[in-house]
Design a protein around this motif. Structure first.
Motif, PDB file in Angstrom:
ATOM      1  N   ARG A 160       0.837  -1.205   0.000  1.00  0.00           N
ATOM      2  CA  ARG A 160       0.000   0.000   0.000  1.00  0.00           C
ATOM      3  C   ARG A 160       0.874   1.260   0.000  1.00  0.00           C
ATOM      4  NH1 ARG A 160      -5.329   0.717   1.353  1.00  0.00           N
ATOM      5  NH2 ARG A 160      -5.417  -1.511   1.869  1.00  0.00           N
ATOM      6  N   THR A 161       1.906   1.245   0.817  1.00  0.00           N
ATOM      7  CA  THR A 161       2.802   2.404   0.878  1.00  0.00           C
ATOM      8  C   THR A 161       3.525   2.615  -0.448  1.00  0.00           C
ATOM      9  OG1 THR A 161       3.140   2.114   3.256  1.00  0.00           O
ATOM     10  CG2 THR A 161       4.810   3.373   2.062  1.00  0.00           C
ATOM     11  N   ALA A 162       4.003   1.514  -1.032  1.00  0.00           N
ATOM     12  CA  ALA A 162       4.743   1.608  -2.293  1.00  0.00           C
ATOM     13  C   ALA A 162       3.856   2.098  -3.432  1.00  0.00           C
ATOM     14  CB  ALA A 162       5.343   0.252  -2.646  1.00  0.00           C
ATOM     15  N   VAL A 163       2.629   1.584  -3.533  1.00  0.00           N
ATOM     16  CA  VAL A 163       1.721   1.984  -4.614  1.00  0.00           C
ATOM     17  C   VAL A 163       1.252   3.420  -4.425  1.00  0.00           C
ATOM     18  CG1 VAL A 163      -0.532   1.552  -5.673  1.00  0.00           C
ATOM     19  CG2 VAL A 163       0.974  -0.367  -5.131  1.00  0.00           C
ATOM     20  N   ALA A 164       0.969   3.795  -3.184  1.00  0.00           N
ATOM     21  CA  ALA A 164       0.538   5.166  -2.913  1.00  0.00           C
ATOM     22  C   ALA A 164       1.619   6.158  -3.331  1.00  0.00           C
ATOM     23  CB  ALA A 164       0.211   5.328  -1.430  1.00  0.00           C
ATOM     24  N   ALA A 197       1.785   6.105  -7.305  1.00  0.00           N
ATOM     25  CA  ALA A 197       0.623   6.663  -7.994  1.00  0.00           C
ATOM     26  C   ALA A 197       0.297   8.086  -7.560  1.00  0.00           C
ATOM     27  CB  ALA A 197      -0.591   5.764  -7.763  1.00  0.00           C
ATOM     28  N   GLY A 198       0.886   8.538  -6.469  1.00  0.00           N
ATOM     29  CA  GLY A 198       0.620   9.883  -5.982  1.00  0.00           C
ATOM     30  C   GLY A 198      -0.741  10.017  -5.317  1.00  0.00           C
ATOM     31  N   GLU A 235      -6.713   5.757  -0.043  1.00  0.00           N
ATOM     32  CA  GLU A 235      -7.435   5.843  -1.320  1.00  0.00           C
ATOM     33  C   GLU A 235      -7.169   4.620  -2.200  1.00  0.00           C
ATOM     34  OE1 GLU A 235      -7.478  10.741  -1.602  1.00  0.00           O
ATOM     35  OE2 GLU A 235      -5.884   9.620  -2.598  1.00  0.00           O
ATOM     36  N   LEU A 236      -6.718   3.525  -1.597  1.00  0.00           N
ATOM     37  CA  LEU A 236      -6.384   2.306  -2.325  1.00  0.00           C
ATOM     38  C   LEU A 236      -7.135   1.114  -1.763  1.00  0.00           C
ATOM     39  CD1 LEU A 236      -2.505   2.748  -2.489  1.00  0.00           C
ATOM     40  CD2 LEU A 236      -4.050   2.799  -4.460  1.00  0.00           C
ATOM     41  N   ILE A 237      -7.488   0.198  -2.674  1.00  0.00           N
ATOM     42  CA  ILE A 237      -8.027  -1.101  -2.287  1.00  0.00           C
ATOM     43  C   ILE A 237      -7.335  -2.150  -3.143  1.00  0.00           C
ATOM     44  CG2 ILE A 237      -9.987  -1.029  -3.907  1.00  0.00           C
ATOM     45  CD1 ILE A 237     -11.625  -2.437  -1.650  1.00  0.00           C
ATOM     46  N   PHE A 238      -6.999  -3.289  -2.547  1.00  0.00           N
ATOM     47  CA  PHE A 238      -6.248  -4.321  -3.257  1.00  0.00           C
ATOM     48  C   PHE A 238      -7.105  -5.561  -3.461  1.00  0.00           C
ATOM     49  CE2 PHE A 238      -3.091  -1.515  -1.529  1.00  0.00           C
ATOM     50  CZ  PHE A 238      -2.164  -1.424  -2.562  1.00  0.00           C
ATOM     51  N   GLY A 239      -6.834  -6.265  -4.556  1.00  0.00           N
ATOM     52  CA  GLY A 239      -7.613  -7.440  -4.877  1.00  0.00           C
ATOM     53  C   GLY A 239      -6.767  -8.575  -5.403  1.00  0.00           C
ATOM     54  N   ASN A 240      -7.366  -9.747  -5.437  1.00  0.00           N
ATOM     55  CA  ASN A 240      -6.755 -10.937  -6.024  1.00  0.00           C
ATOM     56  C   ASN A 240      -6.848 -10.779  -7.543  1.00  0.00           C
ATOM     57  OD1 ASN A 240      -5.693 -13.554  -6.231  1.00  0.00           O
ATOM     58  ND2 ASN A 240      -7.731 -14.431  -6.304  1.00  0.00           N
ATOM     59  N   GLY A 241      -6.008  -9.877  -8.066  1.00  0.00           N
ATOM     60  CA  GLY A 241      -6.153  -9.394  -9.429  1.00  0.00           C
ATOM     61  C   GLY A 241      -7.226  -8.310  -9.450  1.00  0.00           C
ATOM     62  N   SER A 242      -7.238  -7.479 -10.480  1.00  0.00           N
ATOM     63  CA  SER A 242      -8.299  -6.463 -10.556  1.00  0.00           C
ATOM     64  C   SER A 242      -9.649  -7.121 -10.812  1.00  0.00           C
ATOM     65  CB  SER A 242      -7.985  -5.419 -11.638  1.00  0.00           C
ATOM     66  OG  SER A 242      -7.728  -6.023 -12.882  1.00  0.00           O
ATOM     67  N   ASP A 243      -9.658  -8.389 -11.266  1.00  0.00           N
ATOM     68  CA  ASP A 243     -10.912  -9.129 -11.422  1.00  0.00           C
ATOM     69  C   ASP A 243     -11.700  -9.150 -10.118  1.00  0.00           C
ATOM     70  OD1 ASP A 243     -10.071  -9.701 -13.947  1.00  0.00           O
ATOM     71  OD2 ASP A 243      -9.966 -11.860 -13.698  1.00  0.00           O
ATOM     72  N   GLU A 244     -10.998  -9.335  -9.009  1.00  0.00           N
ATOM     73  CA  GLU A 244     -11.718  -9.408  -7.737  1.00  0.00           C
ATOM     74  C   GLU A 244     -12.326  -8.066  -7.374  1.00  0.00           C
ATOM     75  OE1 GLU A 244     -11.314 -10.858  -3.103  1.00  0.00           O
ATOM     76  OE2 GLU A 244      -9.594  -9.942  -4.091  1.00  0.00           O
ATOM     77  N   ILE A 245     -11.671  -6.981  -7.739  1.00  0.00           N
ATOM     78  CA  ILE A 245     -12.233  -5.665  -7.428  1.00  0.00           C
ATOM     79  C   ILE A 245     -13.482  -5.426  -8.273  1.00  0.00           C
ATOM     80  CG2 ILE A 245     -11.761  -3.199  -7.221  1.00  0.00           C
ATOM     81  CD1 ILE A 245      -8.796  -3.899  -6.999  1.00  0.00           C
ATOM     82  N   ASP A 292      -0.269  10.722 -26.527  1.00  0.00           N
ATOM     83  CA  ASP A 292       0.027  12.019 -25.919  1.00  0.00           C
ATOM     84  C   ASP A 292      -1.129  12.540 -25.074  1.00  0.00           C
ATOM     85  OD1 ASP A 292       2.531  12.064 -27.097  1.00  0.00           O
ATOM     86  OD2 ASP A 292       1.844  13.171 -28.861  1.00  0.00           O
ATOM     87  N   ASP A 293      -2.358  12.199 -25.465  1.00  0.00           N
ATOM     88  CA  ASP A 293      -3.526  12.726 -24.743  1.00  0.00           C
ATOM     89  C   ASP A 293      -4.144  11.678 -23.830  1.00  0.00           C
ATOM     90  OD1 ASP A 293      -4.377  11.150 -26.816  1.00  0.00           O
ATOM     91  OD2 ASP A 293      -5.942  12.510 -27.519  1.00  0.00           O
ATOM     92  N   LEU A 294      -3.310  10.749 -23.370  1.00  0.00           N
ATOM     93  CA  LEU A 294      -3.767   9.739 -22.422  1.00  0.00           C
ATOM     94  C   LEU A 294      -3.944  10.376 -21.051  1.00  0.00           C
ATOM     95  CD1 LEU A 294      -4.093   6.498 -22.234  1.00  0.00           C
ATOM     96  CD2 LEU A 294      -1.880   6.630 -21.071  1.00  0.00           C
ATOM     97  N   PRO A 295      -5.111  10.237 -20.425  1.00  0.00           N
ATOM     98  CA  PRO A 295      -5.292  10.823 -19.089  1.00  0.00           C
ATOM     99  C   PRO A 295      -4.638   9.964 -18.011  1.00  0.00           C
ATOM    100  CG  PRO A 295      -7.281   9.658 -19.752  1.00  0.00           C
ATOM    101  CD  PRO A 295      -6.333   9.589 -20.931  1.00  0.00           C
ATOM    102  N   ASP A 296      -4.328  10.573 -16.895  1.00  0.00           N
ATOM    103  CA  ASP A 296      -3.910   9.832 -15.711  1.00  0.00           C
ATOM    104  C   ASP A 296      -4.899  10.184 -14.607  1.00  0.00           C
ATOM    105  OD1 ASP A 296      -2.816   8.536 -13.617  1.00  0.00           O
ATOM    106  OD2 ASP A 296      -0.887   9.542 -13.647  1.00  0.00           O
ATOM    107  N   PRO A 297      -6.049   9.497 -14.600  1.00  0.00           N
ATOM    108  CA  PRO A 297      -7.141   9.893 -13.698  1.00  0.00           C
ATOM    109  C   PRO A 297      -6.890   9.597 -12.234  1.00  0.00           C
ATOM    110  CG  PRO A 297      -7.719   7.914 -14.910  1.00  0.00           C
ATOM    111  CD  PRO A 297      -6.413   8.386 -15.476  1.00  0.00           C
ATOM    112  N   SER A 298      -5.721   9.041 -11.893  1.00  0.00           N
ATOM    113  CA  SER A 298      -5.411   8.889 -10.473  1.00  0.00           C
ATOM    114  C   SER A 298      -5.366  10.265  -9.805  1.00  0.00           C
ATOM    115  CB  SER A 298      -4.072   8.179 -10.287  1.00  0.00           C
ATOM    116  OG  SER A 298      -3.015   8.911 -10.882  1.00  0.00           O
TER     117      SER A 298
END
Length: 372
Positions: free
Chosen positions: A70-74, A77-78, A83-93, A199-205
């Motif tokens: 959690r600390t490393a991802v936060a 990602a900034g 503001e994070l939740i973890f899953g058994n793959g994003s499939d679980e989320i 170039d116009d890819l958003p970073d919605p984080s």
């Protein structure tokens, strides 16, 4: 037994053929799997070193809060750790979201074709599914917005979209978020985010607090090469995370996965290398398609969808018998196309050569049939 009708109506997820299965069926020594959008270069060397030296007790439950990860991802990602939740793959989320928000009498809006687990989980929860056909491989965002009403609970957006590889640009995404009612959760699934170069890819984080109804999903299964360890995460404002947490199974991310993902996210040099080589690999397929006059969607992911204008299963079988596992478009909504994972330069060259053989044989057959 009183089975839910939705369960009886569904089929389980069908993974691509395994290397072992194909070896056995066709007596082949060498198999190249380009079916599941896995990283052909595996994972970071730092991750491999850690796993080789792993000596923690497997008898202990994992950290249910995924504290170190959690600390490393936060940090990466900034966002805040809360503001994070973890899953058994994003499939679980995806499953957590569906269990928490979908129910009979409510509806959910998604593109078609797109990642099938959105639909699968909505069926299980008894929600009405509103599927809006793609336009040119892209989400028809205008029609998706028009499909939202007072009973809509979730809007699913996959960017880059699987299986077409088309992304949603920053302007279009912001327009959607501005238009969606505040009580509708917008799920932005960015499993292939790290591969994208637009170039116009958003970073919605950066937008999760500006918009109170968005959750962004990412995974360690793709560019990070940790598919077998099953680690994904979601980013959203604290209120969304708090409401989702009760739907999360305890100890859902295993210790090995947490530790490996923590190390992987800190090795961005590996990520950038994979991103660059993937873009070069896509160029190999683009050149092949131009040479053979085949339609394809320009991809921002680590895969390409090529239309052979033939029965997709026929093309799939031709490649399979020659040692290449790909994904037939039949079950993806593209019955004459193949989805092919971008491999190493050598793997790409090898399968392209075999695809040239197929196209030549198919053209010769067409010519012979015309004469007859």
């Amino acid at each position: 037994m009183k089975w839910k009708e939705a369960v009886l109506a569904l089929k389980p997820y069908q993974p691509g053929k395994s290397i072992e299965e194909v070896k056995r069926l066709y007596s082949l020594d060498k198999i190249t799997k380009l079916a599941s959008n896995e990283n052909p270069f595996g994972s970071s060397g730092k991750v491999k070193q850690y796993l080789a030296e792993f000596n923690e007790s497997l008898a202990l439950y994992p950290d249910g809060y995924a504290t170190l990860l959690r600390t490393a991802v936060a940090r990466h990602a900034g966002v805040k750790e809360t503001e994070l939740i973890f899953g058994n793959g994003s499939d679980e989320i995806i499953q957590m979201i569906s269990r928490s928000l979908l129910a009979p009498g409510l509806n959910t809006v998604m593109a078609a074709p797109t990642f099938p687990q959105y639909r699968h989980n909505a069926v299980l929860e008894g929600a009405e599914i509103r599927e809006i056909p793609l336009i040119g491989g892209a989400h028809d965002l205008e029609k998706m917005l028009l499909s939202i009403d007072g009973n809509t609970a979730v809007l699913w957006l996959c960017s880059p979209n699987n299986p077409t590889g088309i992304y949603i640009n920053e302007t279009d995404l912001r327009n959607v978020l501005d238009a969606v009612p505040s009580d509708v959760l917008v799920v932005l699934d960015e499993a292939y985010f790290e591969y994208a170069v637009a170039d116009d890819l958003p970073d919605p984080s950066n937008w999760i607090n500006e918009y109170q109804n968005i959750i962004v999903l990412r995974t360690f299964s793709k560019i990070y090469g940790l598919a077998s360890l099953r680690v994904g995460y979601g980013m959203a404002n604290e209120d969304i995370i708090k409401k989702l947490e009760p739907a999360r199974e305890p100890f859902n991310v295993n210790t090995l996965g947490q530790r490996a993902a923590m190390i992987a996210v800190e090795d961005q040099e590996f990520v950038e290398t994979c991103k660059r080589v993937n873009r070069e690999g896509l160029g190999q397929y683009y050149a092949f398609c131009a040479e053979q006059n085949l339609f394809y969607y320009p991809s921002q992911g680590n895969f390409i969808l090529i239309d052979f204008n033939r029965d997709a299963d026929e093309v799939f079988q031709f490649l399979l018998e020659r040692g290449f596992i790909t994904r037939s478009g039949k079950n993806l909504g593209f019955p004459t196309s193949l989805r092919i994972t971008i491999g190493s330069h050598e793997q790409n060259e090898e399968i392209i050569q075999v695809m040239k053989e197929y196209v030549k044989a198919a053209n010769e057959k067409d010519a012979a049939d015309t004469v007859l």
